[in-house]
Design a protein around this motif. Structure first.
Motif, PDB file in Angstrom:
ATOM      1  N   SER A 182      19.076  20.832 -38.045  1.00  0.00           N
ATOM      2  CA  SER A 182      19.294  19.376 -38.017  1.00  0.00           C
ATOM      3  C   SER A 182      18.153  18.662 -37.323  1.00  0.00           C
ATOM      4  CB  SER A 182      20.617  19.066 -37.304  1.00  0.00           C
ATOM      5  OG  SER A 182      21.693  19.652 -37.993  1.00  0.00           O
ATOM      6  N   ASN A 183      17.675  19.219 -36.224  1.00  0.00           N
ATOM      7  CA  ASN A 183      16.586  18.587 -35.486  1.00  0.00           C
ATOM      8  C   ASN A 183      15.304  18.526 -36.327  1.00  0.00           C
ATOM      9  OD1 ASN A 183      18.256  18.281 -33.274  1.00  0.00           O
ATOM     10  ND2 ASN A 183      17.620  20.212 -32.314  1.00  0.00           N
ATOM     11  N   VAL A 184      15.012  19.625 -37.027  1.00  0.00           N
ATOM     12  CA  VAL A 184      13.799  19.644 -37.857  1.00  0.00           C
ATOM     13  C   VAL A 184      13.940  18.675 -39.029  1.00  0.00           C
ATOM     14  CG1 VAL A 184      12.383  21.087 -39.368  1.00  0.00           C
ATOM     15  CG2 VAL A 184      13.237  22.007 -37.208  1.00  0.00           C
ATOM     16  N   GLU A 194      15.862  16.084 -39.284  1.00  0.00           N
ATOM     17  CA  GLU A 194      15.869  14.697 -38.814  1.00  0.00           C
ATOM     18  C   GLU A 194      14.449  14.171 -38.604  1.00  0.00           C
ATOM     19  OE1 GLU A 194      18.048  12.034 -35.318  1.00  0.00           O
ATOM     20  OE2 GLU A 194      18.201  14.230 -35.323  1.00  0.00           O
ATOM     21  N   LYS A 195      13.530  15.033 -38.184  1.00  0.00           N
ATOM     22  CA  LYS A 195      12.134  14.613 -37.981  1.00  0.00           C
ATOM     23  C   LYS A 195      11.411  14.353 -39.303  1.00  0.00           C
ATOM     24  CE  LYS A 195      11.634  17.055 -33.577  1.00  0.00           C
ATOM     25  NZ  LYS A 195      11.610  15.819 -32.787  1.00  0.00           N
ATOM     26  N   LEU A 196      11.963  14.933 -40.404  1.00  0.00           N
ATOM     27  CA  LEU A 196      11.344  14.700 -41.713  1.00  0.00           C
ATOM     28  C   LEU A 196      11.796  13.389 -42.364  1.00  0.00           C
ATOM     29  CD1 LEU A 196      11.538  18.280 -43.303  1.00  0.00           C
ATOM     30  CD2 LEU A 196       9.512  17.132 -42.357  1.00  0.00           C
ATOM     31  N   PRO A 212      11.683  10.212 -41.328  1.00  0.00           N
ATOM     32  CA  PRO A 212      10.667   9.136 -41.350  1.00  0.00           C
ATOM     33  C   PRO A 212       9.588   9.346 -42.398  1.00  0.00           C
ATOM     34  CG  PRO A 212      11.175   9.764 -39.097  1.00  0.00           C
ATOM     35  CD  PRO A 212      11.825  10.766 -39.971  1.00  0.00           C
ATOM     36  N   VAL A 213       9.297  10.622 -42.729  1.00  0.00           N
ATOM     37  CA  VAL A 213       8.314  10.903 -43.784  1.00  0.00           C
ATOM     38  C   VAL A 213       8.844  10.403 -45.122  1.00  0.00           C
ATOM     39  CG1 VAL A 213       7.015  12.710 -44.950  1.00  0.00           C
ATOM     40  CG2 VAL A 213       7.478  12.895 -42.493  1.00  0.00           C
ATOM     41  N   ARG A 245      21.511  10.814 -39.802  1.00  0.00           N
ATOM     42  CA  ARG A 245      21.139   9.463 -39.410  1.00  0.00           C
ATOM     43  C   ARG A 245      22.065   8.472 -40.105  1.00  0.00           C
ATOM     44  NH1 ARG A 245      15.223   7.450 -40.931  1.00  0.00           N
ATOM     45  NH2 ARG A 245      16.214   7.138 -42.963  1.00  0.00           N
TER      46      ARG A 245
END
Length: 233
Positions: A129-131, A133-135, A137-138, A225
């Motif tokens: 989930s953390n990884v 979630e960082k994608l 915005p891309v 999100r």
């Protein structure tokens, strides 16, 4: 009888009569003796038979009493919960105790293994989930860039290449379990939507999401999100 009669010698005829009388008396006495012996024998046999019957009766009575005593003993043992129990084998008790300890330890280890596997799965899912979630915005930047391409350049090689990369990225995220949250036209749900404003809308009723300002995503059943939305007044 006179003295002359006493001294008179006994004739042969008188002797014969006397002998016959004696023989008859002896025969009568013998018969009486035999009858007496027979009665004595019968009495003895009767006494012996009576004694045998008495012994058998005594034995039957003793057996019945023993059976009754055993039955009473069993009944008393059944009714008495505090009766002394048979002593158990110490070796068997030790084996049972060790077996119980082994079973308990196996159950504890199985519970520990299940709990550990669950925690590992949760940690792995949380890491995913953390990884992911960082994608997000891309993805947002790809969508903004594609939306900013002029109409006369959308068929160009650069715009087409960017669009293909965007679609490939979205497809891979979907394969991992990432899906967009539906917002516009849906009833506002605080578990999925984050309302930042209210707007007047002639298309949607009050409480319905009228605009999506930022797309939200879910990872399986977990919200990565929330959707940033405007809700109709």
């Amino acid at each position: 009888m006179s003295n002359a009669d006493k001294n008179k010698p006994v004739s042969e005829q008188d002797k014969e009569v006397l002998e016959n009388i004696m023989e008859e008396l002896e025969a009568e006495a013998k018969e009486k003796a035999e009858a007496t012996d027979k009665k004595a024998d019968e009495a003895a046999d009767s006494a012996a038979e009576t004694e045998t019957v008495a012994e058998e009766t005594s034995e039957d009575t003793a057996e019945d009493k023993t059976s009754e005593d055993n039955a009473e003993g069993k009944e008393h043992k059944k009714k008495n919960p505090f009766a002394k129990k048979d002593k158990k084998d110490p070796l068997k008790e030790k084996v049972d105790e060790l077996n119980d300890r082994v079973m308990r330890q196996m159950a504890e280890f199985d519970n520990f293994r299940k709990r550990t596997d669950k925690e590992k799965a949760q940690m792995f899912e949380q890491g995913q989930s953390n990884v992911l979630e960082k994608l997000l915005p891309v993805i947002d930047n790809f969508e903004r860039g594609l939306a900013a391409v002029p109409e006369n350049e959308k068929d160009g090689a650069f715009a087409e290449g960017m669009n293909k990369i965007y679609k490939q990225l979205v497809t891979e995220l979907e394969n991992l379990g990432v899906t967009p949250i539906e917002a516009v036209g849906k009833e506002f749900d605080p578990n999925l939507h984050n309302a930042v404003m209210q707007v007047e809308s002639g298309e949607y009723e009050s409480g319905i999401v009228a605009q999506e300002l930022q797309k939200g995503y879910k990872f399986h059943d977990t919200v990565l999100r929330h959707s940033m939305v405007a809700v109709a007044q």
